[in-house]
Each structure stands twice: as C-alpha cells, then as structure tokens.
Design an enzyme around this catalytic site. Structure first.
Site: not given
Length: 349
Positions: A51, A324, A327
């Site tokens: 991610s 978040d 990240h």
C-alpha cells in the site's frame, strides 16, 4: 501495514514461495546495455509491493482506499491510494519526469497508458501470502513477466521500485508470532525478498531499487496507546534488525552480480526519521493521524449500516504527517521524499 499490537508483526501462512525465474524466460536487452546506477530520466517505472506504492490495484468492493475520505486532497475523490492524495510512487515518477505508471488492473487500456511502465503493487501484500486478494511479490513479478512476454512492456530505460512495508510481519504477529521468533522469521523474509530482487534483475530490468522498512513503531497504530506521544521502541528495534539483514543481502547480490546493474536501497527509515525528528516544525502533533478511527475495531473510511462515520477527520491533512493508522498523508510523503532527494540524485546520476 494495517493493524497493530504490543509486539511487532504478523505470521507466515503457507510456506515459502519460490520465484520462477528460469533462464528460458530472461529478457535482457539485445544490445547488452546496462548501468551501474539508476539511468538518467528513465522512461519506464515498474512498481511492486504494497500500500505504500499501490495506486489503485485493490478491488473497489474490499479496499477502504476506495472510500471517502481517501483521496480528499488528490484527486479529490478516492482513487485506491492509501492516503489523502499522492503516495511514494507518484513522487518518484515525478522525480523521474514521467507520469505515474498505470495500475496493473487497467493494463488493457492501451499503449498510451503503458508507456510510463506499470504498477503491480497491491495494498496488504508481502513477500509471502499475507491477506486475501493481495498478490504476494512473487505473483506480482510473474504478472510483470507475462506483460514482458506479451510485448506490453519494453525494458529499455526501466527502473523497478520494490516497496516492502512490513505486512509479512503483521501477518506473522496476527498468527501468534512472537518477538523472539522474529530472529528466525526475519531472515526468511529477507531471503525471499532477495530472490525476488534477483529475479527482477535477471528478467532484464535495468535498475532495481528496494525500500527498507520505515520506523514502524512510530505508526499511529503503535503510538495510540501513548496518546500519540512516543514510538514503540521494540517494534523499531525489529525494524533495524530487518534493515541490517536487507543491507547485507543487497551487498551480497551486488558482489555476485554478473551483468553490471546494481540493486539500490531507498532508505525510508532515515527518510521518515528525518521528518519525525523535526516534529512541530511543520506537522504539529506528528504521531497523530488525520483520519482517526473512533475505536480500534474501526478504521479510516468505515461507516456503519446507517451511514454513520466511525472515524474523525482533521481539518487540514497538509498539516499532519500520518493520514491513517499506517500511512502518511500526501504532505507526509512529500516531506519524506524531499529528505531522500540528495540520495536519489546520487543514485540517478
């Protein structure tokens, strides 16, 4: 990485995956050209990992990155990126003076969107099997190999970025792994990653770069227990262990290299620490996320069946480092990338 706990990381579920990288499938440049460092202004960026590099490969039906408020800064709507805006891939592509490469799932859109390379990274993935629907690094490389064989990707002036951010360790911990067990599990992760990197180089990619682990113990998922005041030192010690083994593995690959192209490490650990140590100079409460789940059972972007949001959102994402629990924000990535520029310039020239 998506979850936290008092130890560090997660468990190996299905054994070691083997990279299928036989000599019959090598695709070296016919003119034999290669470089000892990153080529100047490469035309193609090939992206692998998780991610921290994914720009939209996860299915919309399962990924929180396709729900509001993700993408609120760029492109003003969810785009599959795990941030309010751009991620590391986007900044690297701009640095290389190309457009961000298209996600693998959009590969059928034609040559015009393939000319800058392709992004195979998928959120939640690791070098081993980690979570459902997240193809591990071996699978991503096999998908890449098929694209080369089909003539969709020309490997001249190609640079590969491999982003490994710790999902193998999250999976290890979630399946009962202990801090003591990391002493034997981490070398397995590095050994498989080493095979993956060697395979990419043997397939004909001119330049291969891999990120080391960022200071995972400073993620909001770890700092929440201290009201976002201090990093988890045990987790960061485990990161240092991983990074030391990675550096030794890359040194060995470069010593044994026969075709002249070196593998480089992108030092995310010190890139993150450079920003985190400056603290309030730009980001204020730097360990607190902009998008904060109301409880540990929820996550950014989650809403109940009545549409009630189970998270809170800061007023200015550009004033926070973390987006978040796991990240960075676009502003956070921009700051990290700025701290890495001197090193990247050296690698590229």
């Amino acid at each position: 990485m998506e979850r936290s706990s008092s130890c560090f990381f997660l468990f190996l579920v299905m054994g070691l995956m083997k990279v299928r990288c036989s000599a019959d499938h090598h695709h070296h440049l016919e003119n034999g050209s290669s470089t000892n460092s990153w080529t100047s202004n490469p035309r193609k960026l090939l992206v692998f990992g998780d991610s921290y590099a994914d720009t939209g490969n996860l299915p919309k039906i399962v990924a929180p990155s396709w729900r509001k408020p993700y993408g609120v800064t760029f492109p003003r709507k969810p785009s599959g990126r795990f941030s309010d805006g751009r991620v590391f891939t986007d900044f690297l592509a701009k640095f290389l003076k190309i457009n961000s490469p298209i996600p693998y799932k959009y590969r059928r859109y034609g040559y015009k969107v393939l000319q800058y390379g392709m992004n195979f990274a998928i959120g939640g993935s690791g070098v081993f099997d980690t979570v459902f629907l997240s193809a591990n690094l071996t699978t991503q490389i096999n998908n890449f190999k098929k694209q080369v064989e089909q003539g969709a990707i020309d490997l001249r002036s190609s640079t590969a970025l491999v982003a490994v951010s710790g999902n193998d360790y999250v999976h290890y911990q979630d399946n009962g792994g202990t801090m003591e067990g990391l002493k034997t599990f981490t070398p397995k992760v590095i050994d498989q990653l080493k095979k993956n990197l060697e395979c990419l180089r043997d397939l004909g990619v001119e330049t291969v770069a891999v990120t080391n682990l960022h200071p995972v113990g400073c993620l909001p998922s770890f700092t929440r227990s201290s009201s976002y005041k201090k990093c988890n030192t045990s987790a960061n010690d485990a990161v240092v262990y991983h990074n030391n083994l990675l550096e030794a593995a890359i040194d060995e690959l470069n010593r044994d290299n026969k075709n002249g192209s070196a593998i480089a490490i992108v030092d995310l650990f010190n890139g993150f620490m450079s920003v985190l140590n400056k603290g309030g100079n730009k980001f204020g409460d730097i360990l607190r996320p902009c998008c904060e789940a109301m409880t540990s059972n929820f996550h950014c972007g989650f809403a109940d069946s009545d549409g009630m949001e189970k998270y809170t959102l800061c007023r200015r994402p550009d004033s926070t480092f973390y987006w978040d629990s796991s990240h960075p924000t676009q502003a956070g990535w921009k700051a990290v990338f700025s701290s890495l520029k001197p090193t990247l310039n050296n690698l590229l020239n």
